[in-house]
Write a protein that holds these residues in place. Structure first.
Motif, PDB file in Angstrom:
ATOM      1  N   GLY A  22      -1.674 -46.617 -20.714  1.00  0.00           N
ATOM      2  CA  GLY A  22      -3.112 -45.791 -20.696  1.00  0.00           C
ATOM      3  C   GLY A  22      -3.523 -45.661 -21.996  1.00  0.00           C
ATOM      4  O   GLY A  22      -3.077 -46.002 -23.098  1.00  0.00           O
ATOM      5  N   THR A  23      -4.944 -45.022 -22.009  1.00  0.00           N
ATOM      6  CA  THR A  23      -5.520 -44.924 -23.298  1.00  0.00           C
ATOM      7  C   THR A  23      -5.310 -43.319 -23.961  1.00  0.00           C
ATOM      8  O   THR A  23      -5.161 -42.295 -23.219  1.00  0.00           O
ATOM      9  CB  THR A  23      -7.214 -44.883 -22.802  1.00  0.00           C
ATOM     10  OG1 THR A  23      -7.512 -45.955 -22.474  1.00  0.00           O
ATOM     11  CG2 THR A  23      -8.000 -44.505 -24.213  1.00  0.00           C
ATOM     12  N   VAL A  24      -4.928 -43.341 -25.211  1.00  0.00           N
ATOM     13  CA  VAL A  24      -4.730 -42.014 -25.847  1.00  0.00           C
ATOM     14  C   VAL A  24      -5.781 -41.938 -27.073  1.00  0.00           C
ATOM     15  O   VAL A  24      -6.173 -42.819 -27.632  1.00  0.00           O
ATOM     16  CB  VAL A  24      -3.237 -41.854 -26.386  1.00  0.00           C
ATOM     17  CG1 VAL A  24      -2.237 -41.876 -25.435  1.00  0.00           C
ATOM     18  CG2 VAL A  24      -3.062 -42.835 -27.382  1.00  0.00           C
ATOM     19  N   THR A  25      -5.885 -40.767 -27.020  1.00  0.00           N
ATOM     20  CA  THR A  25      -7.278 -40.369 -28.225  1.00  0.00           C
ATOM     21  C   THR A  25      -6.700 -39.248 -29.213  1.00  0.00           C
ATOM     22  O   THR A  25      -5.679 -38.621 -29.011  1.00  0.00           O
ATOM     23  CB  THR A  25      -8.522 -39.836 -27.557  1.00  0.00           C
ATOM     24  OG1 THR A  25      -8.209 -38.824 -26.857  1.00  0.00           O
ATOM     25  CG2 THR A  25      -9.049 -41.006 -26.784  1.00  0.00           C
ATOM     26  N   GLY A  26      -7.533 -39.201 -30.135  1.00  0.00           N
ATOM     27  CA  GLY A  26      -7.537 -38.062 -31.175  1.00  0.00           C
ATOM     28  C   GLY A  26      -6.113 -38.103 -31.896  1.00  0.00           C
ATOM     29  O   GLY A  26      -5.583 -38.944 -32.222  1.00  0.00           O
ATOM     30  N   LYS A  27      -5.393 -36.838 -31.750  1.00  0.00           N
ATOM     31  CA  LYS A  27      -4.269 -36.528 -32.436  1.00  0.00           C
ATOM     32  C   LYS A  27      -3.065 -37.344 -31.594  1.00  0.00           C
ATOM     33  O   LYS A  27      -2.148 -37.866 -32.406  1.00  0.00           O
ATOM     34  CB  LYS A  27      -3.791 -35.109 -32.503  1.00  0.00           C
ATOM     35  CG  LYS A  27      -2.451 -34.780 -33.185  1.00  0.00           C
ATOM     36  CD  LYS A  27      -2.302 -33.273 -32.838  1.00  0.00           C
ATOM     37  CE  LYS A  27      -1.063 -32.685 -33.758  1.00  0.00           C
ATOM     38  NZ  LYS A  27      -0.887 -31.179 -33.289  1.00  0.00           N
ATOM     39  N   THR A  28      -3.079 -37.388 -30.420  1.00  0.00           N
ATOM     40  CA  THR A  28      -2.006 -38.346 -29.709  1.00  0.00           C
ATOM     41  C   THR A  28      -2.265 -39.947 -30.122  1.00  0.00           C
ATOM     42  O   THR A  28      -1.086 -40.494 -30.279  1.00  0.00           O
ATOM     43  CB  THR A  28      -2.325 -38.373 -28.113  1.00  0.00           C
ATOM     44  OG1 THR A  28      -2.518 -37.013 -27.935  1.00  0.00           O
ATOM     45  CG2 THR A  28      -1.081 -38.933 -27.457  1.00  0.00           C
ATOM     46  N   ARG A  29      -3.378 -40.416 -30.446  1.00  0.00           N
ATOM     47  CA  ARG A  29      -3.382 -41.620 -30.678  1.00  0.00           C
ATOM     48  C   ARG A  29      -2.850 -41.707 -32.516  1.00  0.00           C
ATOM     49  O   ARG A  29      -2.207 -42.968 -32.553  1.00  0.00           O
ATOM     50  CB  ARG A  29      -5.236 -42.065 -30.882  1.00  0.00           C
ATOM     51  CG  ARG A  29      -5.339 -43.650 -31.281  1.00  0.00           C
ATOM     52  CD  ARG A  29      -6.762 -43.739 -31.423  1.00  0.00           C
ATOM     53  NE  ARG A  29      -7.012 -44.800 -32.170  1.00  0.00           N
ATOM     54  CZ  ARG A  29      -8.047 -45.436 -32.607  1.00  0.00           C
ATOM     55  NH1 ARG A  29      -9.426 -44.694 -32.336  1.00  0.00           N
ATOM     56  NH2 ARG A  29      -8.301 -46.724 -33.390  1.00  0.00           N
TER      57      ARG A  29
END
Length: 587
Positions: free
Chosen positions: A46-53
């Motif tokens: 799936g798509t991860v954003t921000g700090k997780t990315r």
């Protein structure tokens, strides 16, 4: 990013703790899960954003440890976080703790502010926490002026100034009856619990006396004290009509941001509040649980009870702390829990746009830097600067930034040997000591070394790094004649194409300003302690213990300068004594 499909297929569906590692094998994140397989898969699908990315881009490998229960996995997770201090786990805003006011449980009590509550054997007379530090100080100052408590840490042999201005009963010389002390303690404790009636009446009587005696200056001073009670020390009016003693926590989440709100309820009143906004990862509930544990570990004192929203695992937190936890469903306490959530939302609404903008700017700057230096990853940066004292005595400073955010607990100061008389040799010594220690103690290496200067400084850094067999990229921030950052040079002595109005240039300017401030502040702090103490602070081989022994033995700079190397050697080793003697000759 690596493909972990085969490794993920082998992960069990049991509870446990997992550890993410970067390309250097450094643990960069520690988490826990009821179901290890599902949690680990969520990072890579799936798509991860921000700090997780950012985390996922840095992951080169992962490990996990299976546990028999969720509580075991929580204990393991916290143990590993404390051991490895991973960069992507929650960092509290600073290393400071909230102050408490302590009325000491001694024969002749004192009233003072304390932060290190972990060392306290008894906590019977601790009040707080005080999120407003100024209010805590003002409270202690005011009570100490109104009540003649003992002021000195150790009883002296004669009466001091405090006795003569009626702010001490002269405990060092006079016998004070127990009833007087008990009465004072009772009134002070009552006030610290929120009942200002007795202390207000006492001030009003004193104010009237001063006015009748036409001592208008004293009357005005007492009037100001009353205003302090009514304004500075006013509790928020959320009266629960019971002497509740608990902390209450709620949160609000929006996109990648989590706002956590704490209410400190003491004697049924809202005594204070604390808010912190963090970037959240995969599971906000896990983040809040980790935050709660870190917060109370840092404070050193647990509340009598903890009230939590129903989404949190109250039983798990209760078992971890051995503390009573509650999740109110109705009534005043449920309304208070909702109010905490409302406050958390309000704080996030106020700051979210600024936080998003800053995070986006940092991520774009990091991407630009990676492309400029042809690096797969660049996150941790270490920068150095030197400063000298009395024209010859050098000290060094190192600051650390991670994704262009300062890691102040990793800043370091260096005392430099006596034979160093110029900036370049001072920098050589600092760099060698720093990276020799990194090698010997297997510390985390930086992704980039940032030098304060151009070709000469970069050459010095390359010489030291190459001599130690390390491979760390180096850049230099070159200043113009006005001491402003002019351009950035890489370790091939090429000027990098970075616009002066770009965010990347701005972030590096901030690093340069910070390392300069840190080194200069080190010297200013040394100078402010006085000449003798200053000298002892910069001499290599003299720490706090030896400094105290030298101050006790010689007492003054004059006597220290007159001492022979043999006399100095009675307190410190021969080589340190010789260094000290060399320093003293230069003054």
């Amino acid at each position: 990013m690596k493909n972990f499909k085969e490794k993920l297929a082998l992960v069990p569906t049991k509870p446990g703790s997992y550890q993410m590692k970067n390309k250097d094998g450094v643990i960069i994140y520690v988490g826990k899960a009821k179901n290890l397989k599902n949690r680990l898969k969520s990072y890579f699908t799936g798509t991860v954003t921000g700090k997780t990315r950012m985390l996922v881009e840095d992951i080169d490998d992962f490990e996990y440890i299976v546990t028999s229960s969720e509580l075991e996995s929580l204990i393991l997770e916290i143990t590993l976080i404390k051991k490895y201090d991973p960069k992507y786990n929650i960092l509290l805003k600073d290393d400071k703790t909230y102050p408490y006011i302590e009325l000491t449980n001694e024969k002749y009590p004192r009233l003072k502010i304390v932060r290190n509550t972990k060392r306290k054997k008894t906590k019977d007379y601790l009040y707080g926490p005080y999120p407003n530090v100024a209010a805590a100080r003002k409270t202690v100052e005011m009570i100490n002026r109104i009540y003649p408590l003992r002021k000195c840490e150790k009883l002296k042999k004669e009466l001091c100034l405090y006795y003569h201005i009626n702010e001490c009963l002269g405990y060092c010389v006079k016998e004070i009856d127990e009833e007087t002390i008990t009465s004072m303690k009772k009134e002070i404790i009552s006030f610290l619990k929120g009942d200002s009636k007795e202390i207000t009446e006492k001030i009003e009587k004193e104010m009237q006396k001063a006015s009748d005696a036409m001592n208008y200056e004293r009357a005005l001073e007492l009037k100001n004290m009353l205003e302090d009670i009514n304004i500075t020390l006013r509790k928020q009016k959320i009266d629960l009509n019971k002497s509740y003693q608990f902390d209450l926590i709620n949160y609000y989440k929006d996109e990648n941001y989590l706002s956590i709100e704490l209410f400190f309820i003491r004697d049924g009143l809202l005594f204070g509040r604390h808010n912190e906004i963090i970037q959240t990862m995969i599971d906000p509930i896990e983040e809040i649980t980790e935050y709660i544990i870190k917060f109370y570990d840092k404070q050193g004192i647990l509340p009598k009870e903890l009230y939590l929203p129903e989404e949190l695992n109250a039983e798990l937190i209760s078992n971890y702390f051995n503390l009573k936890t509650y999740t109110p469903q109705k009534g005043k306490l449920k309304k208070l829990l909702d109010l905490a959530k409302e406050n958390a939302k309000e704080q996030l609404d106020l700051q979210e746009e600024t936080l998003k903008k800053d995070d986006n700017l940092r991520m774009k700057a990091i991407q630009e830097l990676k492309e400029l230096l042809h690096l797969d990853s660049v996150s941790r940066m270490e920068s150095f600067d030197n400063s000298h004292l009395f024209g010859t005595f050098y000290v060094g400073g190192m600051v650390v930034f991670d994704d262009f955010l300062p890691l102040k607990n990793e800043y370091r100061k260096f005392k430099i040997s006596t034979d160093v008389k110029d900036d370049l040799n001072a920098m050589k010594e600092v760099l060698y000591r720093r990276y020799y220690k990194v090698l010997m103690e297997n510390l985390e290496k930086p992704d980039l070394i940032v030098m304060d200067g151009g070709k000469l400084q970069i050459s010095v850094a390359k010489e030291i790094i190459d001599s130690l067999g390390l491979n760390i990229p180096i850049i230099g921030l070159v200043k113009d004649d006005n001491h402003k950052t002019s351009y950035i040079m890489n370790d091939k002595y090429e000027i990098l194409n970075v616009e002066k109005d770009s965010n990347l240039f701005l972030f590096f300017t901030r690093i340069q300003e910070e390392v300069h401030r840190y080194a200069i502040t080190y010297h200013r702090n040394i100078k402010s302690k006085g000449m003798l103490s200053s000298v002892l602070d910069v001499v290599p081989g003299i720490g706090e213990v030896r400094k105290k022994e030298l101050l006790k033995r010689f007492g003054s700079l004059k006597k220290l300068k007159e001492a022979s190397v043999e006399e100095l050697s009675t307190v410190v080793s021969r080589d340190v004594a010789e260094n000290l003697a060399t320093y003293l000759k230069e003054i």
